[in-house]
Design an enzyme around this catalytic site. Structure first.
Site, PDB file in Angstrom:
ATOM      1  N   GLU A   1       0.960  -5.073  13.570  1.00  0.00           N
ATOM      2  CA  GLU A   1       1.579  -3.767  13.315  1.00  0.00           C
ATOM      3  C   GLU A   1       2.034  -3.115  14.616  1.00  0.00           C
ATOM      4  O   GLU A   1       3.076  -2.478  14.675  1.00  0.00           O
ATOM      5  CB  GLU A   1       0.532  -2.826  12.695  1.00  0.00           C
ATOM      6  CG  GLU A   1       0.471  -2.855  11.196  1.00  0.00           C
ATOM      7  CD  GLU A   1       1.302  -1.738  10.607  1.00  0.00           C
ATOM      8  OE1 GLU A   1       2.354  -2.068  10.032  1.00  0.00           O
ATOM      9  OE2 GLU A   1       0.910  -0.564  10.713  1.00  0.00           O
TER      10      GLU A   1
ATOM     11  N   ASP B   1      -2.679   1.343   7.614  1.00  0.00           N
ATOM     12  CA  ASP B   1      -1.920   0.379   6.807  1.00  0.00           C
ATOM     13  C   ASP B   1      -2.625  -0.973   6.734  1.00  0.00           C
ATOM     14  O   ASP B   1      -2.831  -1.526   5.653  1.00  0.00           O
ATOM     15  CB  ASP B   1      -0.523   0.156   7.401  1.00  0.00           C
ATOM     16  CG  ASP B   1       0.381   1.352   7.206  1.00  0.00           C
ATOM     17  OD1 ASP B   1      -0.071   2.337   6.614  1.00  0.00           O
ATOM     18  OD2 ASP B   1       1.540   1.297   7.647  1.00  0.00           O
TER      19      ASP B   1
ATOM     20  N   SER C   1       6.372 -10.633  15.934  1.00  0.00           N
ATOM     21  CA  SER C   1       5.011 -10.369  15.461  1.00  0.00           C
ATOM     22  C   SER C   1       4.382 -11.689  14.990  1.00  0.00           C
ATOM     23  O   SER C   1       3.236 -12.005  15.317  1.00  0.00           O
ATOM     24  CB  SER C   1       5.063  -9.346  14.322  1.00  0.00           C
ATOM     25  OG  SER C   1       3.784  -9.024  13.907  1.00  0.00           O
TER      26      SER C   1
ATOM     27  N   LYS D   1       0.845  -1.206   0.000  1.00  0.00           N
ATOM     28  CA  LYS D   1       0.000   0.000   0.000  1.00  0.00           C
ATOM     29  C   LYS D   1       0.873   1.245   0.000  1.00  0.00           C
ATOM     30  O   LYS D   1       2.040   1.185   0.378  1.00  0.00           O
ATOM     31  CB  LYS D   1      -0.924   0.008   1.223  1.00  0.00           C
ATOM     32  CG  LYS D   1      -0.182   0.242   2.566  1.00  0.00           C
ATOM     33  CD  LYS D   1      -0.222   1.679   2.935  1.00  0.00           C
ATOM     34  CE  LYS D   1       0.718   2.235   3.944  1.00  0.00           C
ATOM     35  NZ  LYS D   1       2.002   1.922   4.223  1.00  0.00           N
TER      36      LYS D   1
HETATM   37  O1  PMV Z   1       5.826   4.112   7.079  1.00  0.00           O
HETATM   38  P1  PMV Z   1       4.558   3.352   7.092  1.00  0.00           P
HETATM   39  O2  PMV Z   1       4.212   2.758   5.766  1.00  0.00           O
HETATM   40  O3  PMV Z   1       4.473   2.368   8.211  1.00  0.00           O
HETATM   41  O4  PMV Z   1       3.364   4.425   7.352  1.00  0.00           O
HETATM   42  C1  PMV Z   1       3.319   5.202   8.522  1.00  0.00           C
HETATM   43  C2  PMV Z   1       2.159   6.159   8.413  1.00  0.00           C
HETATM   44  C3  PMV Z   1       2.040   7.129   9.595  1.00  0.00           C
HETATM   45  O5  PMV Z   1       0.926   7.976   9.334  1.00  0.00           O
HETATM   46  C4  PMV Z   1       3.285   8.011   9.721  1.00  0.00           C
HETATM   47  C5  PMV Z   1       1.837   6.396  10.913  1.00  0.00           C
HETATM   48  C6  PMV Z   1       0.488   5.715  11.036  1.00  0.00           C
HETATM   49  O6  PMV Z   1       0.385   4.839  11.908  1.00  0.00           O
HETATM   50  O7  PMV Z   1      -0.478   6.058  10.326  1.00  0.00           O
END
Ligand code: PMV
Length: 344
Positions: free
Chosen positions: A141, A152, A111, A13
């Protein structure tokens, strides 16, 4: 117990807009990509649970009998619950990991063990609903990221394009098939630390940072409106506005302190080819997205990819709006997918 090989997949994603702001109650737009992670569940008669995560170099095995003998009473069997810090310590003990391990590889194994011990031991892995998958994915997560917003796991579970705000999810109807280039700068970063950094900047300069978050919220809403319009009748002007939104958000994210020299480089290289990029996710390195307008000629895209590869980055051309978590029948697999899986 499974009687045959089960192949499941979930899409990768990206967050189009709203990362970090979503942690503070604002809207995020997230889309599933046509780049999937496959998981092959295969019954073994050797009495072992094997975990093989080739992309991050993990191969581990546990005796099922030994796992069953473990005192896992500290885990609430069957309930979707968050792992407390005390449970995390016990889990590390069970796994034989050092107390202070915090790298991605150890956390990925923890995890897995947490989900395995909580789900499989209690025999609840049957035809569970997407809600249950999503809830467990969220807890997985949390082991890795601490306090994620939930966006996510939601987009990888349901796929498509989602609007996410404070746990409320709505799907965008018929999102346009936007093409994007996903670039991994390969600069490692900690989502936890970056989210904490934004929080402390917000506490230190509330009058400055809160309006940035409000503005990012407005960018996400404008993007959502635009994607709706494009679904009905896409026009070249829509892409120009999408590019403007990307630029504005990228500047805001820099002002929040989550930029990185590698991401600046990505923006410069793509801009030299007339294309617009922003970081996606936590920032501080990690990945960025570049909008590929439909009028682009393939040689131009190839030249840009070449320039990015020379910076040491990895790139994938992909499109948004892929299906969510799926079960695949072996017979219906494309030959390249089957070939890739045979290598696992
Ligand atoms: O870096 P990623 O793909 O895990 O995305 C983090 C997105 C944030 O908004 C910074 C944190 C969240 O939990 O939504």
């Amino acid at each position: 117990m499974l009687s045959e090989v089960l192949l499941v997949s979930a899409p990768g994603k990206v967050i189009l807009h709203g990362e970090h702001a979503v942690v503070h109650g604002k809207v995020a737009l997230a889309v599933a990509l046509n780049l999937r992670t496959f998981l092959r569940l295969q019954p073994h008669s050797n009495g072992k649970v094997d975990l093989n995560l080739p992309n991050i170099g993990i191969q581990r095995a546990w005796d099922v009998a030994k796992l069953q003998m473990l005192d896992t009473s500290f885990l609430k069997q069957g309930d979707v619950t968050a792992l407390t810090p005390e449970q995390m310590e016990k889990l590390k003990e069970v796994a034989g990991f050092p107390e202070d391990c915090a790298d991605h590889e150890h956390l990925a194994v923890l995890s897995f063990l947490y989900l395995y011990l909580s789900i499989c031991q209690s025999q609840r892995w049957t035809e569970e609903s997407l809600e249950l998958i999503n809830k467990w994915a969220f807890q997985g997560e949390r082991v890795i990221h601490g306090n994620p917003s939930g966006v996510d796991n939601a987009v990888s579970t349901w796929g498509g394009a989602l609007r996410y705000q404070q746990g409320k999810i709505s799907s965008l109807k018929r999102p346009p098939a936007l093409k994007i280039l996903l670039t991994n700068t390969k600069v490692p970063r900690s989502t936890k630390a970056l989210v904490a950094g934004v929080r402390s900047r917000l506490l230190k300069f509330p009058e400055i940072v809160a309006p940035l978050l409000t503005s990012i919220d407005a960018i996400s809403l404008e993007c959502e409106r635009l994607l709706g319009e494009m679904a009905a009748a896409p026009a070249p002007e829509h892409y120009l506005v999408l590019e403007e939104l990307i630029d504005m958000n990228q500047h805001h994210l820099n002002a929040l302190g989550v930029g990185h020299a590698s991401l600046d480089r990505l923006c410069q290289v793509t801009m030299a080819h007339g294309l617009h990029s922003k970081l996606t996710g936590a920032g501080g390195g990690g990945c960025g997205i570049t909008l590929l307008r439909p009028d682009l000629e393939q040689p131009e895209v190839e030249a840009m990819k070449q320039a990015l590869t020379s910076c040491g980055f990895d790139c994938w051309e992909t499109s948004i709006g892929a299906p969510g978590v799926s079960v695949h029948m072996a017979a219906s697999l494309d030959p390249p997918v089957r070939q890739a899986l045979d290598g696992l």
